[in-house]
Design a protein around this motif. Sequence first.
Motif, PDB file in Angstrom:
ATOM      1  N   THR A  77      41.308  41.263  29.742  1.00  0.00           N
ATOM      2  CA  THR A  77      41.726  41.866  30.838  1.00  0.00           C
ATOM      3  C   THR A  77      41.694  43.424  30.760  1.00  0.00           C
ATOM      4  O   THR A  77      41.864  43.662  29.865  1.00  0.00           O
ATOM      5  CB  THR A  77      43.205  41.359  31.291  1.00  0.00           C
ATOM      6  OG1 THR A  77      44.125  42.054  30.275  1.00  0.00           O
ATOM      7  CG2 THR A  77      43.477  39.862  31.411  1.00  0.00           C
TER       8      THR A  77
ATOM      9  N   SER B 254      45.453  44.630  37.144  1.00  0.00           N
ATOM     10  CA  SER B 254      44.440  44.663  35.970  1.00  0.00           C
ATOM     11  C   SER B 254      43.290  43.558  36.457  1.00  0.00           C
ATOM     12  O   SER B 254      43.520  42.891  37.749  1.00  0.00           O
ATOM     13  CB  SER B 254      45.144  43.609  34.925  1.00  0.00           C
ATOM     14  OG  SER B 254      45.801  42.515  35.415  1.00  0.00           O
ATOM     15  N   ASP B 255      42.222  43.655  36.058  1.00  0.00           N
ATOM     16  CA  ASP B 255      41.218  42.775  36.312  1.00  0.00           C
ATOM     17  C   ASP B 255      40.762  41.970  35.015  1.00  0.00           C
ATOM     18  O   ASP B 255      40.758  42.518  33.962  1.00  0.00           O
ATOM     19  CB  ASP B 255      39.712  43.433  36.717  1.00  0.00           C
ATOM     20  CG  ASP B 255      39.941  44.264  38.123  1.00  0.00           C
ATOM     21  OD1 ASP B 255      41.151  43.578  38.820  1.00  0.00           O
ATOM     22  OD2 ASP B 255      39.563  45.437  38.197  1.00  0.00           O
ATOM     23  N   GLY B 256      40.656  40.561  35.327  1.00  0.00           N
ATOM     24  CA  GLY B 256      40.361  39.708  33.859  1.00  0.00           C
ATOM     25  C   GLY B 256      39.670  38.582  34.245  1.00  0.00           C
ATOM     26  O   GLY B 256      39.375  38.091  35.360  1.00  0.00           O
TER      27      GLY B 256
ATOM     28  N   THR C 116      40.776  36.705  37.510  1.00  0.00           N
ATOM     29  CA  THR C 116      41.945  37.224  38.033  1.00  0.00           C
ATOM     30  C   THR C 116      41.987  38.748  38.489  1.00  0.00           C
ATOM     31  O   THR C 116      41.289  39.565  37.907  1.00  0.00           O
ATOM     32  CB  THR C 116      43.306  37.289  37.174  1.00  0.00           C
ATOM     33  OG1 THR C 116      42.936  38.134  35.950  1.00  0.00           O
ATOM     34  CG2 THR C 116      43.490  35.609  36.645  1.00  0.00           C
TER      35      THR C 116
END
Length: 804
Positions: free
Chosen positions: A310, A346-348, A367
């Motif tokens: 992430t 957050s990007d995951g 996500t």
Amino acid sequence: MKRMILLCVALFSIATAKAQFGVGGGTTKVTVTGRISALILDSVTKKPVDYASASLIRVKDNKSVNGGLTDEKGKISIQNVSPDQYKLSIGFVGYKNKTVLVKTTPEKPDLNAGTIYLSPSSNDLQEVQITGQKALVENKIDKLVYNAEQDVTIAGGTAGDVMRKVPMLSVDMDGNVSLRGSSQVRVLINGKPSGTMANSVADALKMIPAEQIKSIEVITSPSAKYDAEGSGGIINIITKKKTAQGVNGSVNASAGTRQNNGTFSLNAKQGRLGFTSNVGVQYAIPQDTRISILNQNIAQNTILTQDGYTKAKRWGYNGSVGADYDFNNYNSFSTNIKFNKFENGSDGSLNVISTAPAGTTNYERITKNEGSMSNVDWSADYRRTTKKEGEELAISGQASFGRNTNDFNTRNVFATLPTVTILGNNTGKNNEYTAQGDYTYPFSKTVILETGLKGVFRTIESKYQNTNQNFDYDQNVGAAYGVLSFKVAKATSVKGGLRAEYTDISGVAGSSLNFKNDYFNLFPSVIVSQALSQMTSLKLSYNRRMQRPSLFYLNPFLDDSDPENQRRGNPALSPELTDLMELSYSTYIKGSVINASVYYRNTKDVIESVFTPAQKLTTYFNVGTSKSYGSNVFASYNPLPKWTLMGNFSINSYEVINPDTQVSTGVYANYTAFMRSAIAFTGGWNTEVFGVYNGKRRSFQGTSGAMAFYGAALKKDIMKKKATVGINVFNIFARDLHIENKNSSPSFVQSTNVYYPIRSFGLNFSYNFGKINYNAQPKKKKITNDDLKQGEQQQGGQMGGQGK
């Protein structure tokens, strides 16, 4: 609710009566006060003498009543001077002291004493040793004080950096603070709660420059005067109050591979009117964090693993604007507005493998989380004193308006099946209104009574738009307290009190769940301090505290951003009740400090998280009674005059017992350690190194992993000590900090391994402009709301609408 209404009526009555009448019930005559000013010059060069000290001494009793320092132009202005005859005494190193007679009258309260010349001393002083400076650490009857303004190595740092050096405190790599092993602490700024702190303590600490901090108070055994917070205690950050005539301020900036901060403050004072302002911004550079999660359901013979990365992001700003005005020597008013906003997300992408008796499934989970927290606090404080030294009435009001949002988008992408998308949107509003009245009356110099009333009214709304359901929560708290301080012998001091609090709670969750609760509690406190010598003391204390759950624990709506690890609150939670007994010892030996304490803490209805594997759900329960024994040792030693060594070690036991079955979790040990070495070199150079180790921490179902990190800094004073530049490094020999959190029972195992990118390099710069002349100013009473148990991992990403 009747008791709440009666309490509010009583508070209004006291406020009205005390604002109009003195203690004896008659009308108090308001005395006009003025100021005495002068210009201080060198008698030979006729140049201004800056930083000369001036003391105003009343002639009739030879008592010093006020004082100050000259500015860069040699000017001095002493405020709040009652009409009388005085001796104005001027002194400075290298000059002969000089005293002149001055007199003010009610008709002419302001006096310009003209030009006063100081004659150089016939003796040239090659070296001057200044005495009377505050110690770095002070031990008072009800708190331990770390005087950060005496620490020359803090320039360019943040409040979190300062707290790492404070006895009994530990700060993890994200900036989360714990006190003697307990993370359930309340952090105040100048004795007041802050919306910034309520939303994210870690983020808020990063926004406060170390140079703005005067001292940090650690209150492990709060008296009945404080709100009934729980087991951890209170941390109060005291910022520097700029009271110099004219304009002054500071600029601070730091840039690095991990964190970037910038702050600016501007202050002005003219006569009796003063203004303060500051604004700060922060930005964390996004970096990849590796995550590995294992969920094993032993009963169902299933295993689910998630492994991936992430990338978190965080930025924010905060600021404040304030004004204060001294009507005369007995009446003053101040007001302040604070504002802040933080955004995080957050990007995951995680690779998910689900293994069950029916077969194995493999898919990718993508996500995206976005959250924001904003808050505005407005406060107003009126203070009235009398001719009786120490007598004071303070009336305070505060209004806080908080707004939170949390959006998430989770997509499960399969190779042969349609993509499954999960959306969530939670918005929250938190409005809080507080009214408080405090009165202090000294029967003598050694017998002092403190009493007061307080009302807190909270309204919280939380809404999930995708389900179109609301969670409405009202909490009203009324309190009254009395504290008596006295001496029973020359070396023995006692401070005892009792606080009464009534809480009324009501709420609606969706269309079917309604709840209502009210409770009344008494909270006694007593502190006995024995001076064994001039530099050594022994202290014994007892108090009872309470922690009401905040919205983080109460919100019943489901957060299913990770369908395999869902979370929801429990509106049926009861508050925690804690009894604490503590024995502490402090001594000062030739500049070295030793502070040691042992304590016993008993907490009923402990609130902790519980994971249920069948529902893949984490929620919160009152899991039982906790009995904990602990000890803390802090020491500071100077091998050389400019070399300081510090160390702190805390250890406490953990055990939770079910009151119905008497089943125990077993007894475990939690501990933390901190070491620091700082050296000040000639030429304005300062350097330090430090290391922190937080041992594995036990929880009701499992453990939180141990962590160790270290850092070093080098700073240099420039521009005639008005500015500093420096560099700092953090964990230079390892990119990541590995932490493992694990919950388990005979039927399941839940393990999360996180690899935080922690290695960093940074540059910092700070600059102070204007003259700082700290004239004596009356201390303002402030509102403190410190009664709620705060959420876990407050660095961000919580449910919207979190209460304070």
